[in-house]
Design a protein around this motif. Structure first.
Motif, PDB file in Angstrom:
ATOM      1  N   GLU A 116       0.824  -1.209   0.000  1.00 40.35           N
ATOM      2  CA  GLU A 116       0.000   0.000   0.000  1.00 40.35           C
ATOM      3  C   GLU A 116       0.860   1.262   0.000  1.00 40.35           C
ATOM      4  O   GLU A 116       0.487   2.281  -0.602  1.00 40.35           O
ATOM      5  CB  GLU A 116      -0.938  -0.028   1.208  1.00 40.35           C
ATOM      6  N   GLU A 158      -4.094  -5.612  -2.207  1.00 41.31           N
ATOM      7  CA  GLU A 158      -5.134  -6.626  -2.109  1.00 41.31           C
ATOM      8  C   GLU A 158      -6.507  -5.973  -2.049  1.00 41.31           C
ATOM      9  O   GLU A 158      -6.656  -4.840  -1.576  1.00 41.31           O
ATOM     10  CB  GLU A 158      -4.915  -7.477  -0.849  1.00 41.31           C
ATOM     11  N   ARG A 159      -7.499  -6.668  -2.519  1.00 47.63           N
ATOM     12  CA  ARG A 159      -8.847  -6.104  -2.568  1.00 47.63           C
ATOM     13  C   ARG A 159      -9.410  -5.849  -1.175  1.00 47.63           C
ATOM     14  O   ARG A 159     -10.328  -5.039  -1.007  1.00 47.63           O
ATOM     15  CB  ARG A 159      -9.792  -7.032  -3.348  1.00 47.63           C
ATOM     16  N   SER A 160      -8.854  -6.497  -0.172  1.00 46.98           N
ATOM     17  CA  SER A 160      -9.330  -6.277   1.199  1.00 46.98           C
ATOM     18  C   SER A 160      -8.608  -5.122   1.881  1.00 46.98           C
ATOM     19  O   SER A 160      -8.922  -4.767   3.010  1.00 46.98           O
ATOM     20  CB  SER A 160      -9.125  -7.552   2.025  1.00 46.98           C
ATOM     21  N   GLY A 161      -7.642  -4.508   1.187  1.00 50.69           N
ATOM     22  CA  GLY A 161      -6.845  -3.459   1.798  1.00 50.69           C
ATOM     23  C   GLY A 161      -7.573  -2.130   1.884  1.00 50.69           C
ATOM     24  O   GLY A 161      -8.609  -1.903   1.252  1.00 50.69           O
ATOM     25  N   HIS A 216      -8.748   0.197  -1.144  1.00 51.82           N
ATOM     26  CA  HIS A 216     -10.002  -0.074  -1.850  1.00 51.82           C
ATOM     27  C   HIS A 216     -11.189   0.602  -1.166  1.00 51.82           C
ATOM     28  O   HIS A 216     -12.311   0.513  -1.662  1.00 51.82           O
ATOM     29  CB  HIS A 216     -10.228  -1.581  -1.980  1.00 51.82           C
ATOM     30  N   LYS A 217     -10.910   1.300  -0.053  1.00 51.01           N
ATOM     31  CA  LYS A 217     -11.936   2.096   0.615  1.00 51.01           C
ATOM     32  C   LYS A 217     -11.778   3.583   0.275  1.00 51.01           C
ATOM     33  O   LYS A 217     -12.405   4.429   0.915  1.00 51.01           O
ATOM     34  CB  LYS A 217     -11.834   1.917   2.134  1.00 51.01           C
ATOM     35  N   ASP A 277     -21.611  -1.160   6.783  1.00 53.90           N
ATOM     36  CA  ASP A 277     -20.214  -1.551   6.600  1.00 53.90           C
ATOM     37  C   ASP A 277     -19.505  -1.540   7.953  1.00 53.90           C
ATOM     38  O   ASP A 277     -19.433  -0.506   8.629  1.00 53.90           O
ATOM     39  CB  ASP A 277     -19.532  -0.576   5.639  1.00 53.90           C
ATOM     40  N   GLN A 278     -18.964  -2.678   8.356  1.00 51.72           N
ATOM     41  CA  GLN A 278     -18.279  -2.788   9.636  1.00 51.72           C
ATOM     42  C   GLN A 278     -17.066  -1.866   9.695  1.00 51.72           C
ATOM     43  O   GLN A 278     -16.704  -1.374  10.773  1.00 51.72           O
ATOM     44  CB  GLN A 278     -17.841  -4.238   9.869  1.00 51.72           C
ATOM     45  N   TRP A 279     -16.464  -1.598   8.543  1.00 56.76           N
ATOM     46  CA  TRP A 279     -15.296  -0.716   8.510  1.00 56.76           C
ATOM     47  C   TRP A 279     -15.646   0.660   9.069  1.00 56.76           C
ATOM     48  O   TRP A 279     -14.846   1.268   9.792  1.00 56.76           O
ATOM     49  CB  TRP A 279     -14.779  -0.582   7.077  1.00 56.76           C
TER      50      TRP A 279
END
Length: 408
Positions: A213, A261-264, A267-268, A297-299
């Motif tokens: 990142e 990664e797409r979970s990083g 991507h937000k 969204d938990q984030w």
């Protein structure tokens, strides 16, 4: 994915840096560091000499290489002497152990302040910021190897340099809001120049970036697997050059092309921009609450939790610092950050820094009693006091801006 490809770094050199100064090469070590009579700093900042380069090694692994005044002062003396030495072509910095640098030794700072040694604390910040400026204006190629944790001012002593190597072990963060402080040592300059409002997000929440990142948002220039670092360092050690393009080519030999990664967190970025682009911390919190209600969204909830744990005063100071940093040079950011740091340790408005370190790093009860306790209790006058120029009894930070040109 195209968006992140666009964020991948493009190596930049100043015209000054590209000038190759052809000098006589020497395999003799640089003995300037022997003038340092501080035994602790000699042990905590080691020096490794090669034919045409020098490496400064942060050597407090049990403390995650946290910085003290004597360590930073030794770094500055070494870097000054290496810059003046025509036999040295380029300089490296790395950390020993599991961290590159966890930032300031805030526990030591905490005890100094409790003993009334405020002037010693000011001297630390003055020395640190002067070294950051030296790093950001260095006349020779510089390579920082950020293998492991890189927190707080650990980024300030490394990221202003020409080449920043990260690995699969790198973890970057600015968690200062959680201890009632602010991202300093040039952080308001570096973070404010990240894509969108990512800098505000990282500064206010203390969330982490990994090495991939950091490459994507251009905080780093090269990515190498930890397992390949020994080869990379061996290659650099054999170089007999002061040409940054040759150093860069050697780094690229061991660099890997990577994508987030797409979970990083990157991507937000759209959500971050929607929520963290607002003018006030209160509006940012409100936007996150609306986003959480609309998206489930938990984030968003996790991010809100981080903001609610932080010092309310620090959050407002940090947001203003990042916003001002967007329009300032590195030296202007450092001068402003020095004012904020001195105000934070002086306890004239609040003792949040002392309380934050106590709660999270000394007593470890993780229950700081912030003062003021909530965002609504933080007045504009309180925040403005942190940024106002000093009076005639408190000297400002003075940097050699007439003599040095920032690289970044």
């Amino acid at each position: 994915m195209q968006r992140f490809k666009a964020l991948l770094p493009r190596t930049r050199f100043s015209s000054r840096a590209l000038c190759s100064h052809r000098r006589a090469f020497s395999a003799q070590p640089d003995y300037a560091e022997r003038n340092d009579d501080d035994e602790d700093s000699q042990n905590q900042i080691l020096v490794e000499g090669r034919a045409k380069s020098r490496t400064a090694i942060l050597n407090r692994p049990s403390s995650l290489n946290a910085l003290t005044t004597s360590m930073v002062a030794r770094l500055k003396r070494l870097y000054d002497s290496w810059e003046e030495n025509s036999d040295i072509g380029f300089v490296l910095m790395k950390g020993r152990g599991s961290a590159f640098c966890s930032g300031t030794d805030v526990v030591r700072l905490y005890h100094s302040l409790n003993e009334g040694k405020t002037e010693e604390a000011k001297e630390f910040f003055k020395t640190l910021y002067s070294f950051v400026y030296l790093q950001g204006t260095y006349l020779k190629p510089h390579v920082s190897i950020l293998n492991g944790r890189t927190m707080g001012c650990g980024s300030g002593i490394s990221l202003p340099g020409m080449f920043r190597v990260v690995t699969d072990k790198t973890i970057f963060s600015h968690p200062e809001a959680q201890i009632g402080f602010h991202p300093d040592a040039g952080a308001s300059y570096l973070l404010s120049r990240l894509p969108g409002y990512l800098g505000e997000y990282l500064a206010l929440t203390g969330d982490k970036l990994n090495g991939v990142e950091m490459i994507a948002c251009r905080l780093a220039t090269h990515y190498s697997l930890n397992a390949r670092l020994a080869w990379l360092e061996e290659r650099l050690g054999k170089l007999v050059t002061d040409d940054p393009s040759i150093v860069e080519a050697s780094l690229s030999q061991y660099a890997d092309l990577v994508y987030p990664e797409r979970s990083g967190i990157l991507h937000k970025i759209d959500t971050i921009d929607r929520c963290f682009s607002h003018d006030t911390v209160e509006e940012i919190v409100e936007a996150l609450e609306k986003e959480a209600a609309d998206s489930l969204d938990q984030w968003c909830l996790t991010t809100l939790g981080k903001l609610r744990e932080a010092s309310p005063l620090s959050l407002k100071v940090i947001l203003q610092s990042i916003r001002e940093g967007r329009f300032e040079t590195l030296d202007q950011c450092l001068v402003r950050e020095y004012r904020v740091s001195v105000r934070a340790i002086s306890k004239q408005v609040s003792s949040d820094f002392i309380e934050g370190v106590r709660a999270r790093m000394v007593d470890k009860d993780f229950a700081p009693k912030w003062d003021p306790p909530s965002l609504k209790d933080v007045s504009e006058d309180m925040v403005d006091h942190y940024f106002s120029p000093f009076d005639e009894f408190e000297p400002e930070l003075v940097l050699p801006t007439a003599l040095r040109e920032p690289y970044m």
